[in-house]
Design a protein around this motif. Structure first.
Motif, PDB file in Angstrom:
ATOM      1  N   GLN A 168      -3.061  -6.248   7.139  1.00  0.00           N
ATOM      2  CA  GLN A 168      -3.336  -7.239   6.009  1.00  0.00           C
ATOM      3  C   GLN A 168      -2.593  -8.640   6.648  1.00  0.00           C
ATOM      4  O   GLN A 168      -3.110  -9.633   6.545  1.00  0.00           O
ATOM      5  CB  GLN A 168      -2.546  -7.085   4.602  1.00  0.00           C
ATOM      6  CG  GLN A 168      -3.112  -6.004   3.926  1.00  0.00           C
ATOM      7  CD  GLN A 168      -2.517  -6.044   2.706  1.00  0.00           C
ATOM      8  OE1 GLN A 168      -2.041  -6.685   1.817  1.00  0.00           O
ATOM      9  NE2 GLN A 168      -2.831  -4.604   2.169  1.00  0.00           N
ATOM     10  N   PRO A 212      -5.339   5.739   0.778  1.00  0.00           N
ATOM     11  CA  PRO A 212      -5.722   4.407   0.258  1.00  0.00           C
ATOM     12  C   PRO A 212      -6.459   3.843   1.074  1.00  0.00           C
ATOM     13  O   PRO A 212      -6.670   3.875   2.491  1.00  0.00           O
ATOM     14  CB  PRO A 212      -4.158   3.643  -0.281  1.00  0.00           C
ATOM     15  CG  PRO A 212      -3.433   5.028  -0.142  1.00  0.00           C
ATOM     16  CD  PRO A 212      -3.774   5.993   0.717  1.00  0.00           C
ATOM     17  N   GLN A 213      -7.537   3.071   0.428  1.00  0.00           N
ATOM     18  CA  GLN A 213      -8.512   2.340   1.315  1.00  0.00           C
ATOM     19  C   GLN A 213      -7.754   1.306   2.396  1.00  0.00           C
ATOM     20  O   GLN A 213      -8.339   1.043   3.633  1.00  0.00           O
ATOM     21  CB  GLN A 213      -9.531   1.436   0.456  1.00  0.00           C
ATOM     22  CG  GLN A 213     -10.399   2.302  -0.294  1.00  0.00           C
ATOM     23  CD  GLN A 213     -11.246   1.600  -0.974  1.00  0.00           C
ATOM     24  OE1 GLN A 213     -11.169   0.429  -1.251  1.00  0.00           O
ATOM     25  NE2 GLN A 213     -12.266   2.067  -1.873  1.00  0.00           N
ATOM     26  N   LEU A 214      -6.860   0.722   1.952  1.00  0.00           N
ATOM     27  CA  LEU A 214      -6.056  -0.388   3.048  1.00  0.00           C
ATOM     28  C   LEU A 214      -4.986   0.451   3.776  1.00  0.00           C
ATOM     29  O   LEU A 214      -4.387  -0.548   4.421  1.00  0.00           O
ATOM     30  CB  LEU A 214      -5.599  -1.184   1.984  1.00  0.00           C
ATOM     31  CG  LEU A 214      -6.570  -2.224   1.340  1.00  0.00           C
ATOM     32  CD1 LEU A 214      -5.753  -3.416   0.362  1.00  0.00           C
ATOM     33  CD2 LEU A 214      -7.456  -2.928   2.220  1.00  0.00           C
ATOM     34  N   VAL A 252       0.675  -1.203   0.067  1.00  0.00           N
ATOM     35  CA  VAL A 252       0.068   0.102  -0.038  1.00  0.00           C
ATOM     36  C   VAL A 252       1.012   1.167   0.017  1.00  0.00           C
ATOM     37  O   VAL A 252       1.484   1.451   1.111  1.00  0.00           O
ATOM     38  CB  VAL A 252      -1.131   0.062   1.136  1.00  0.00           C
ATOM     39  CG1 VAL A 252      -1.753   1.252   1.114  1.00  0.00           C
ATOM     40  CG2 VAL A 252      -1.763  -1.151   1.060  1.00  0.00           C
ATOM     41  N   ARG A 269      -2.990   3.451  12.215  1.00  0.00           N
ATOM     42  CA  ARG A 269      -2.295   4.335  11.259  1.00  0.00           C
ATOM     43  C   ARG A 269      -0.739   4.778  11.846  1.00  0.00           C
ATOM     44  O   ARG A 269       0.113   4.994  10.979  1.00  0.00           O
ATOM     45  CB  ARG A 269      -3.362   5.444  10.982  1.00  0.00           C
ATOM     46  CG  ARG A 269      -2.644   6.596   9.910  1.00  0.00           C
ATOM     47  CD  ARG A 269      -3.540   7.671   9.528  1.00  0.00           C
ATOM     48  NE  ARG A 269      -4.699   7.162   8.673  1.00  0.00           N
ATOM     49  CZ  ARG A 269      -5.724   8.106   8.247  1.00  0.00           C
ATOM     50  NH1 ARG A 269      -5.385   9.113   8.266  1.00  0.00           N
ATOM     51  NH2 ARG A 269      -6.638   7.261   7.406  1.00  0.00           N
ATOM     52  N   ASN A 297      -9.333  11.239   6.233  1.00  0.00           N
ATOM     53  CA  ASN A 297      -9.447  10.646   4.898  1.00  0.00           C
ATOM     54  C   ASN A 297      -8.819  11.138   3.758  1.00  0.00           C
ATOM     55  O   ASN A 297      -8.800  10.544   2.842  1.00  0.00           O
ATOM     56  CB  ASN A 297     -10.965  10.840   4.613  1.00  0.00           C
ATOM     57  CG  ASN A 297     -11.991  10.183   5.330  1.00  0.00           C
ATOM     58  OD1 ASN A 297     -11.609   9.129   5.838  1.00  0.00           O
ATOM     59  ND2 ASN A 297     -13.242  10.885   5.877  1.00  0.00           N
ATOM     60  N   ARG A 298      -8.114  12.344   4.046  1.00  0.00           N
ATOM     61  CA  ARG A 298      -7.189  12.883   2.927  1.00  0.00           C
ATOM     62  C   ARG A 298      -5.968  13.224   3.532  1.00  0.00           C
ATOM     63  O   ARG A 298      -5.881  13.518   4.826  1.00  0.00           O
ATOM     64  CB  ARG A 298      -8.041  14.161   2.150  1.00  0.00           C
ATOM     65  CG  ARG A 298      -9.218  13.645   1.631  1.00  0.00           C
ATOM     66  CD  ARG A 298      -9.985  14.910   0.641  1.00  0.00           C
ATOM     67  NE  ARG A 298      -9.353  15.344  -0.511  1.00  0.00           N
ATOM     68  CZ  ARG A 298      -9.215  14.538  -1.499  1.00  0.00           C
ATOM     69  NH1 ARG A 298     -10.243  13.777  -1.717  1.00  0.00           N
ATOM     70  NH2 ARG A 298      -8.538  14.916  -2.604  1.00  0.00           N
ATOM     71  N   GLU A 306      -6.132  11.686  -1.577  1.00  0.00           N
ATOM     72  CA  GLU A 306      -7.088  10.608  -0.827  1.00  0.00           C
ATOM     73  C   GLU A 306      -6.270   9.571  -0.330  1.00  0.00           C
ATOM     74  O   GLU A 306      -4.974   9.034  -0.624  1.00  0.00           O
ATOM     75  CB  GLU A 306      -7.812   9.708  -1.776  1.00  0.00           C
ATOM     76  CG  GLU A 306      -9.098  10.766  -2.146  1.00  0.00           C
ATOM     77  CD  GLU A 306     -10.191   9.748  -2.972  1.00  0.00           C
ATOM     78  OE1 GLU A 306     -10.082   8.574  -3.099  1.00  0.00           O
ATOM     79  OE2 GLU A 306     -11.270  10.556  -3.409  1.00  0.00           O
ATOM     80  N   ASP A 315      -5.180   1.963   6.674  1.00  0.00           N
ATOM     81  CA  ASP A 315      -5.461   1.375   8.102  1.00  0.00           C
ATOM     82  C   ASP A 315      -5.854   0.229   8.191  1.00  0.00           C
ATOM     83  O   ASP A 315      -6.751  -0.193   8.994  1.00  0.00           O
ATOM     84  CB  ASP A 315      -6.737   2.334   8.343  1.00  0.00           C
ATOM     85  CG  ASP A 315      -6.344   4.013   8.276  1.00  0.00           C
ATOM     86  OD1 ASP A 315      -5.070   4.198   8.851  1.00  0.00           O
ATOM     87  OD2 ASP A 315      -7.067   4.705   7.781  1.00  0.00           O
ATOM     88  N   TRP A 316      -5.530  -0.946   7.420  1.00  0.00           N
ATOM     89  CA  TRP A 316      -5.794  -2.050   7.642  1.00  0.00           C
ATOM     90  C   TRP A 316      -4.432  -3.141   7.584  1.00  0.00           C
ATOM     91  O   TRP A 316      -3.481  -2.854   6.837  1.00  0.00           O
ATOM     92  CB  TRP A 316      -6.496  -2.803   6.268  1.00  0.00           C
ATOM     93  CG  TRP A 316      -7.191  -4.074   6.376  1.00  0.00           C
ATOM     94  CD1 TRP A 316      -6.642  -5.243   5.990  1.00  0.00           C
ATOM     95  CD2 TRP A 316      -8.167  -4.715   7.103  1.00  0.00           C
ATOM     96  NE1 TRP A 316      -7.121  -6.448   6.263  1.00  0.00           N
ATOM     97  CE2 TRP A 316      -8.503  -5.876   6.990  1.00  0.00           C
ATOM     98  CE3 TRP A 316      -9.145  -3.866   7.906  1.00  0.00           C
ATOM     99  CZ2 TRP A 316      -9.219  -6.690   7.610  1.00  0.00           C
ATOM    100  CZ3 TRP A 316     -10.160  -4.570   8.556  1.00  0.00           C
ATOM    101  CH2 TRP A 316     -10.284  -6.121   8.420  1.00  0.00           C
TER     102      TRP A 316
END
Length: 937
Positions: A293, A286-288, A250, A301, A272-273, A284, A290-291
């Motif tokens: 994996q 990225p969607q992942l 990511v 984060r 979010n940004r 923006e 804060d994930w």
């Protein structure tokens, strides 16, 4: 007034900090330090009226020629370690320069015993570095007070303080080169993270100024060059942490300027940004991002490496690849002509390759190798998989090079291991009776390129003669009559266009070239070094190599073995980005500039340095700026990665802050690169003049802006305390073999020195320019023993022969060579303890290996020599030379040339150099009418 130490509670002491003009309070049993006095004691706020501890000056002890003294035995305690002195039996305190001039115009000296010194680096370590001892710094003079009144009006809020020193009364102090660069004071809330690693360590990336002027006119007013010094792929020593790796692929980048997310961006819109720290564009998240994996759950984060570290590495997704990651490929081009065989180079090289096969990077089993031998013909070797025997194919047509077999020439290292080991074991014997004189190096390079071009990799050339046949043939152009004249710079330029053209072809095909040169005569290093220069390789030079000398064989085997074992970056490209209104204007180092700012580096070795000049295009309005270096590469283990190095620096409109933030080590590194380039494009004399004039410009600018003397003559030569060592570093450059004015330097030695000046990282370059000088016969008893952080080194001495005593033993080293200097009146016991010989008279000078002896002093000296060879990064293994005070003149002069503060031939001493600078600065500071009157007085 009572001393603070007398007012403190038990367990606390106070030491005067001359740099900050205040007391530092130390808790003795924990080592904890603080500026405020301990709560249990009375209030001791530092007052201007508090005086620092007085300095006690003493004259230097003089020794009569031939004076000796009985040897003192070694007891059981450490304090009983012998001192080989010709005076009193007590250990001699180390003599350090202290400010002030004696009545005879010589520098006064102060006898002090500094704390243990562990052989620190010219640049701070990345993390977990041993803390360097704090050494006394000269309190600011009256001139410094004037400078404070002149330029410190707005400096308190940033923490930068400007201290002025007078170069005429402040001789160089070697320990100051081990200090870290000026501290970076960023505005509050400029960083997302509280991590101490949010800014890249200076050993990866450092700037000549740690506070960036807001306008180009302000920069020009300071006359300090603005530039970056990069070592993005530096090696790690034991105990240092690896660069953190982001493995989830990511990667957040700015849509407009392509900056990688880093600790200096801002999160907006509820997180979010994020706003780019360079161009301020909103992007923006990225969607992942804060994930997690790995655990397949929401992640933290603020724990992500790229938001906490200035140096980080991303595992690249497929969109960063134009082809699958390439394997590591090594092709060895080995000269087997008569001179190469007779020197023992071939036998040593093949044995070293054989012994290091397990160290060649090959964790994924994809590494490929090939061997091509050459003299006036080319010899290819087929290495069948699983077989133990190889066969040789000879190509004598060197005008139209071709590969004699499509397979089994470039083979998998593991699969062809038995055949490769057999070939390496007998390659030297196969050509032992070869009497062919000549070298078809150019055709051999073309053959290696044909074999490697579809994949890319590294060609390692080992040659012991001047290319004489086929494409790329060279002629001996060494002419003693040209040396020392304006025409000498022509010998530093490539003699044949083939090598640069071929190098550019190699760069396009991701092929890098390393050169190992061994010729006993002229080999045109300047021309052959073009190949590593444009393909991001390295040049190694072993003049008059003879493997029958153990020292020669060990040095080459050690360095070649480390190069073989070194992890490398493959098919790399590097780009440096900077905040708005900053532009990279010129580049120095081993690479090829593919486009305006994209540097192509087919294979990046560890510990190679690059210098980039920066230009301020317009007024900078941001409170801080960011420099970010990104290196997209394939690891030698087959993984595509991006290494990102980020440095944030504050901006300033105050000239005082510009001077106070200047990094003298980075400036010297940049000047070395610029000087070498100018010596090739213009003349050596122009290069030397440019160095001297740059120093004059900086001193003139400082005098005009930062001192009350402003214009006109002055009895002082002012510079900021953090630039105090810059003049002696410039003098070291002027006296370096690569730049020095002389008619005695062979062009090969000068060309190799220039290759070092443009590729060594600061940590290795600074001692190469300003060598280390240690006294061994009277060193403190703990030196040479193991301390908390390893071997304790003696305190370095100023580089002047005034410190040489006729009964003494000294080390002088510049990272490439170690000299062990012994005085003619050395006591016999010292000679016996170190060299196992009865007296000085039977000792022979020259290249040597110290004997391993069973006595404490020998073990300490051996440990110091070993530490000298190991304490820096890089693959270099310096030769050790014994130099007798009355020994061979060439060897003596070589060693003494390292003492750059002395006068040598037409080159000035440090005092003379400073006087020249002062005279020039005084003239530059005069009004025009005063100059007219002065000229006609």
């Amino acid at each position: 007034m009572a001393s603070p130490a007398q007012q403190l509670p038990p367990g606390w002491t106070a030491e005067w900090d001359a740099t900050h003009q205040r007391y530092l309070f130390i808790e003795t049993h924990t080592g904890h330090t603080q500026w405020e006095p301990p709560a249990a004691g009375p209030e001791l706020s530092p007052q201007p009226s508090v005086s620092p501890p007085p300095s006690h000056h003493a004259k230097r002890r003089q020794y009569a020629a031939g004076q000796t003294q009985a040897y003192y035995g070694v007891g059981d305690s450490l304090a009983a370690v012998p001192q080989y002195s010709a005076a009193a039996p007590q250990p001699q305190p180390t003599q350090l320069f202290t400010p002030g001039l004696a009545a005879d115009g010589q520098f006064q000296q102060q006898q002090q015993q500094p704390p243990p010194y562990y052989g620190g680096h010219a640049e701070p370590e990345y993390i977990n570095a041993p803390q360097q001892p704090v050494y006394p710094v000269q309190p600011p003079s009256q001139m410094g007070v004037l400078a404070d009144q002149f330029g410190q009006m707005t400096m308190g809020h940033k923490g930068l303080r400007l201290f002025t020193t007078n170069l005429l009364t402040s001789p160089p102090e070697p320990l100051e080169l081990r200090q870290p660069p000026p501290e970076i004071f960023l505005p509050p809330n400029s960083c997302l993270s509280q991590s101490p690693y949010a800014n890249a360590d200076a050993s990866y990336q450092r700037c000549t100024l740690n506070a960036i002027p807001t306008t180009n006119s302000l920069l020009n007013k300071s006359k300090i060059p603005l530039g970056l010094v990069l070592t993005p792929y530096r090696s790690l020593k034991e105990g240092e942490e690896e660069v953190p790796v982001v493995t989830d692929t990511v990667i957040a980048r700015c849509r407009r300027c392509r900056t990688y997310i880093n600790p200096y961006v801002q999160f907006i819109d509820g997180g979010n940004r994020w706003r780019c720290c360079m161009c301020s564009l909103s992007n923006e998240v990225p969607q992942l991002f804060d994930w997690d994996q790995v655990r397949n759950q929401p992640g933290d984060r603020w724990a992500r490496a790229e938001l906490n570290h200035g140096v980080v590495e991303f595992v690249a997704p497929t969109e960063y690849m134009v082809r699958p990651p390439q394997p590591a490929v090594y092709i060895f081009l080995i000269d087997v002509s008569h001179s190469a065989i007779q020197s023992g180079m071939v036998a040593t090289a093949t044995r070293t390759i054989l012994e290091n096969l397990d160290r060649i990077p090959d964790e994924n089993g994809r590494t490929k190798v090939s061997i091509i031998a050459f003299d006036t013909s080319l010899y290819f070797f087929t290495l069948p998989s699983g077989g133990a025997e190889s066969s040789m194919l000879v190509v004598s047509d060197i005008d139209d090079v071709f590969l004699p077999k499509p397979t089994d020439l470039l083979v998998n290292l593991q699969e062809a291991r038995p055949a490769l080991e057999t070939l390496l074991g007998r390659l030297s014997d196969m050509f032992q009776d070869n009497h062919t004189v000549g070298s078809a190096l150019g055709p051999a390079l073309q053959a290696g390129f044909q074999m490697m071009a579809p994949i890319g990799g590294k060609i390692m050339v080992l040659t012991a003669s001047l290319p004489s046949i086929g494409v790329g043939a060279l002629k001996n152009r060494e002419d003693p009559k040209v040396l020392g004249t304006p025409k000498e710079s022509g010998l530093l330029q490539a003699a044949s266009p083939f090598y640069k053209t071929f190098a550019i072809e190699c760069s396009r095909a991701q092929v890098s070239v390393d050169m190992f040169l061994f010729s006993p005569g002229y080999q045109d290093v300047a021309t052959l070094a073009c190949l590593p220069h444009y393909t991001a390789g390295q040049t190694f030079f072993y003049p008059a190599f003879n493997a029958s000398r153990t020292e020669d064989a060990i040095k080459f085997a050690h360095e070649f073995g480390k190069v073989l074992a070194m992890p490398i970056m493959l098919e790399a490209v590097m780009r440096v980005r900077a905040s708005k209104n900053l532009r990279m204007s010129s580049f120095h180092g081993n690479f090829f500039v593919r486009s305006t700012d994209l540097l192509a580096m087919p294979a990046v070795p560890q510990d190679l340095s690059y210098a980039i000049e920066v230009q301020i295009e317009d007024t900078i309005t941001a409170p801080f700026v960011v420099f970010q270096t990104a290196v997209l590469h394939t690891t030698c283990y087959g993984e595509r990665r991006i290494r990102v190095v980020t440095t944030a620096l504050p901006t300033t409109s105050n000239l005082s802050e510009v001077f106070a933030s200047a990094d003298q080590v980075a400036i010297a590194t940049l000047l070395a690169n610029k000087a070498v380039e100018r010596s090739i494009t213009h003349r050596l004399e122009d290069s030397r003049d440019a160095l001297f004039n740059k120093m004059v410009e900086v001193l003139t600018a400082y005098k005009a802006s930062m001192t009350a003397a402003g214009a006109g003559a002055s009895a002082q030569l002012a510079i900021s305390e953090n630039l105090k060592m810059l003049p002696v570093l410039v003098l070291g450059l002027l006296k370096n073999v690569g730049i020095r004015q002389s008619a005695q330097i062979p062009p090969d030695l000068r060309a190799y020195a220039q290759a070092l000046l443009t590729s060594l990282p600061s940590q290795i370059l600074i001692p190469y320019v300003y060598p280390n000088f240690y006294s061994l016969h009277n060193m403190p008893p703990e030196c040479g023993t193991v301390g908390e952080h390893g071997i304790i080194m003696p305190p370095p001495l100023p580089l002047t022969s005034e410190r040489l005593e006729r009964h003494g033993l000294y080390v002088i080293e510049d990272g490439q060579t170690i000299f062990l200097w012994i005085g003619r009146d050395a006591v016999p016991q010292l000679v016996m303890d170190v060299f196992n010989l009865p007296s000085y008279e039977v000792l022979r000078g020259g290249k040597t290996t110290l004997p391993v002896l069973d006595n404490p002093f020998s073990q300490r000296v051996t440990a110091i020599i070993q530490k000298t060879r190991e304490m820096r990064r890089g693959v270099y293994y310096p030769h050790l030379y014994i130099v007798k005070e009355d020994g061979e003149p060439p060897l003596r002069l070589w060693a003494l040339s390292c003492l750059i503060q002395d006068r040598a031939d037409v080159l000035p001493s440090y005092q003379q150099f400073i006087s020249q600078l002062k005279d020039k600065v005084s003239v530059n500071s005069m009004p025009s009418f005063a100059i007219f009157n002065w000229m006609f007085m």
